[in-house]
Design an enzyme around this catalytic site. Structure first.
Site, mmCIF file in Angstrom:
data_model
loop_
_atom_site.group_PDB
_atom_site.id
_atom_site.type_symbol
_atom_site.label_atom_id
_atom_site.label_comp_id
_atom_site.label_asym_id
_atom_site.label_seq_id
_atom_site.Cartn_x
_atom_site.Cartn_y
_atom_site.Cartn_z
ATOM 1 N N ASP A 291 -24.429 16.262 -34.489
ATOM 2 C CA ASP A 291 -23.992 14.941 -34.059
ATOM 3 C C ASP A 291 -22.933 15.031 -32.960
ATOM 4 O OD1 ASP A 291 -23.821 12.164 -34.081
ATOM 5 O OD2 ASP A 291 -22.278 12.140 -35.624
ATOM 6 N N GLU B 132 -34.281 6.725 -37.683
ATOM 7 C CA GLU B 132 -33.509 5.661 -37.047
ATOM 8 C C GLU B 132 -33.318 5.881 -35.543
ATOM 9 O OE1 GLU B 132 -33.286 5.604 -41.140
ATOM 10 O OE2 GLU B 132 -32.406 7.217 -39.939
ATOM 11 N N ASN B 133 -33.509 7.113 -35.084
ATOM 12 C CA ASN B 133 -33.262 7.417 -33.666
ATOM 13 C C ASN B 133 -34.255 6.752 -32.719
ATOM 14 O OD1 ASN B 133 -32.053 10.833 -34.224
ATOM 15 N ND2 ASN B 133 -30.935 8.895 -34.111
#
Length: 240
Positions: free
Chosen positions: A20, A67-68
């Site tokens: 991340d 979700e990306n």
């Protein structure tokens, strides 16, 4: 050269990493977000090699979540290009590196070309057993559990098994990670302190280490520090 403290300690058998902070790394430098993903891909190569040096047997990385897809088309295309490039590189260097690759996640939404690369990489590398890298691509932990539940229900409907006989160990065989031991250590760089739908079943008793460093800046020394922190933990698994 003296070995780092982490190298003198036994490495966890399985380390999982939420990669991340690529976008924030790029923004801080006035660069497009895909420049951060490219830098993050280089960090992955270096950290994977360091894990191998430390004797880690399984490395699982969060490459692209369910979700990306909400991100811009340009950013998604850039990430897919990097994943495709890495898989081609893995196929090219497979005999030299002898790493087994697995992909966790629902491949059906990926492009046919990327699906083919994923399956070819998994198939050709299946003969290697010393080190395994698991890519979580179009992966979400809840989605994985739902897909596993559907597969189990289909087997019950087909008369292959009984719903009443289901155990946790049986259910694990329906997960993407079937046959892979749970991670002892999960690392999240970037300063965020949440699990983001990453391996919720498998990480039930993992040790989480959150680190305030963006993924492209994540160093071998940061990994060593996370392993040292892991060894300071008292893992009781619900006991005393």
């Amino acid at each position: 050269m003296a070995l780092s403290k982490a190298k003198m300690l036994p490495a966890p058998q399985h380390i999982a990493i939420i990669m991340d902070g690529n976008g924030r790394w790029a923004k801080k430098r006035g660069l497009p977000r895909n420049a951060g993903h490219k830098a993050g891909a280089e960090t992955f190569r270096r950290i994977a090699a360091h894990c191998n040096d430390l004797g880690v047997k399984y490395l699982t990385v969060y490459a692209f979540s369910t979700e990306n897809w909400k991100r811009t088309e340009e950013e998604v295309s850039g990430i897919m290009f990097l994943l495709e490039s890495y898989l081609k590189e893995a196929l090219r260097d497979m005999e030299k590196n002898r790493i087994r690759f697995q992909v966790f996640g629902d491949l059906n939404r990926l492009s046919p070309k990327l699906q083919k690369l994923c399956r070819e990489t998994m198939e050709r590398s299946s003969v290697y057993h010393d080190v395994q890298v698991n890519f979580c691509m179009n992966y979400g932990g809840r989605d994985e559990i739902v897909r596993a539940a559907r597969a189990f229900a289909a087997d019950v409907a087909a008369g292959k098994c009984s719903a009443d006989s289901l155990t946790e160990r049986d259910f694990e065989n329906y997960l993407d990670s079937a046959g892979v031991p749970d991670p002892e250590l999960v690392i999240r760089p970037s300063g965020e302190q949440r699990t983001s739908n990453f391996l919720p079943w498998q990480s039930a008793y993992s040790e989480y280490v959150f680190m305030d460093v963006l993924w492209p800046d994540f160093s071998n020394e940061d990994l060593d520090a996370a392993i040292e922190e892991y060894h300071r933990r008292n893992r009781r698994f619900g006991g005393t």
